[in-house]
Design a protein around this motif. Sequence first.
Motif, mmCIF file in Angstrom:
data_model
loop_
_atom_site.group_PDB
_atom_site.id
_atom_site.type_symbol
_atom_site.label_atom_id
_atom_site.label_comp_id
_atom_site.label_asym_id
_atom_site.label_seq_id
_atom_site.Cartn_x
_atom_site.Cartn_y
_atom_site.Cartn_z
ATOM 1 N N PRO A 44 -9.118 13.014 -44.050
ATOM 2 C CA PRO A 44 -10.234 13.968 -44.009
ATOM 3 C C PRO A 44 -9.964 15.295 -44.698
ATOM 4 C CG PRO A 44 -9.125 13.885 -41.876
ATOM 5 C CD PRO A 44 -8.536 12.779 -42.700
ATOM 6 N N ALA A 48 -12.613 12.918 -49.612
ATOM 7 C CA ALA A 48 -12.876 14.218 -48.985
ATOM 8 C C ALA A 48 -12.809 15.336 -50.014
ATOM 9 C CB ALA A 48 -11.869 14.473 -47.860
ATOM 10 N N THR A 51 -21.609 16.077 -44.061
ATOM 11 C CA THR A 51 -20.791 14.924 -44.416
ATOM 12 C C THR A 51 -20.492 14.059 -43.197
ATOM 13 O OG1 THR A 51 -18.788 16.270 -44.212
ATOM 14 C CG2 THR A 51 -19.745 16.027 -46.415
ATOM 15 N N PRO A 64 -18.548 9.863 -42.192
ATOM 16 C CA PRO A 64 -17.783 8.729 -42.712
ATOM 17 C C PRO A 64 -18.695 7.694 -43.367
ATOM 18 C CG PRO A 64 -17.064 9.306 -40.496
ATOM 19 C CD PRO A 64 -18.318 10.078 -40.747
ATOM 20 N N VAL A 100 -16.865 9.032 -47.902
ATOM 21 C CA VAL A 100 -17.621 10.166 -47.376
ATOM 22 C C VAL A 100 -19.049 10.069 -47.901
ATOM 23 C CG1 VAL A 100 -17.864 12.685 -47.326
ATOM 24 C CG2 VAL A 100 -15.586 11.648 -47.301
#
Length: 266
Positions: A119, A125, A136, A138, A149
């Motif tokens: 992350p 990311a 944002t 997953p 993302v």
Amino acid sequence: MARMTASTSPSPQRGEISRDELVRWLNDFLKVGELPDPSLNGLQIQGTDTIRRVAASVDTSAQTLQAAADAGADLLIVHHGLFWGKPIALTGPHRERVRTALMADLNLYAAHIPLDAHPEVGNNAVIAQALSLQHTRPFGDWMGHKIGVAGELPRELGLQDFADRIQKLTGEICLVHGGGSPNVHRVGVVSGGGAGAVAEAAAAGLDTLLTGEPEHKFFHDSFEHGVNVIFAGHYETEVFGVRALAARIEDEFGLPWQFLNFPTGL
């Protein structure tokens, strides 16, 4: 010739760290072992005991390893390592790669899926941050785990304007499949080989998928699912993670680093 290290050394100070301590930190920071991955993530080749200088690169080749040795690096961090889930005989070019590292007393550390999914320093990311994606979340399924993302641009852009922006970011001339809206707002990012994420992007209500390289079997997906796909290069979408990780190591331990750039054009 291998670089020699003393059998005893003073207490570690900023600007140097023991190999084992840095490897433990990397394994913990990247959560190595928590994601399924054909790559042998972690320390793949053991070299000198003390790390003072770091090199980072996307791929592992004899050229990359030699460049790291010539730069005086003690540790080379790569996204694509030498070992992928099965034994490989130390013959031919593979032998020469390993021999180059051993002769230079160079440590080789690989982080594949963990460096896609991270992350903070993950490829996806960092790209999402560079694009200023908002809200944002997953995205991008990998064997039951999200490694990409998804998010929204601050304002809509025309598809070509967005592709031009990606080209400036990566330096790669993009291949654009305009299967969806002429405007881009909701974007999914899966670096490298994420061409198969089109159906997931459509199901998530995204209008555009940014990934690395195309695959023939997914060619029609963009047009049939009504999703734009921008292919910005496998290599060029995966330079971000190793650079961000090396910079994080410098912040944490004061170790200088450099990026070894050997683009493949793919």
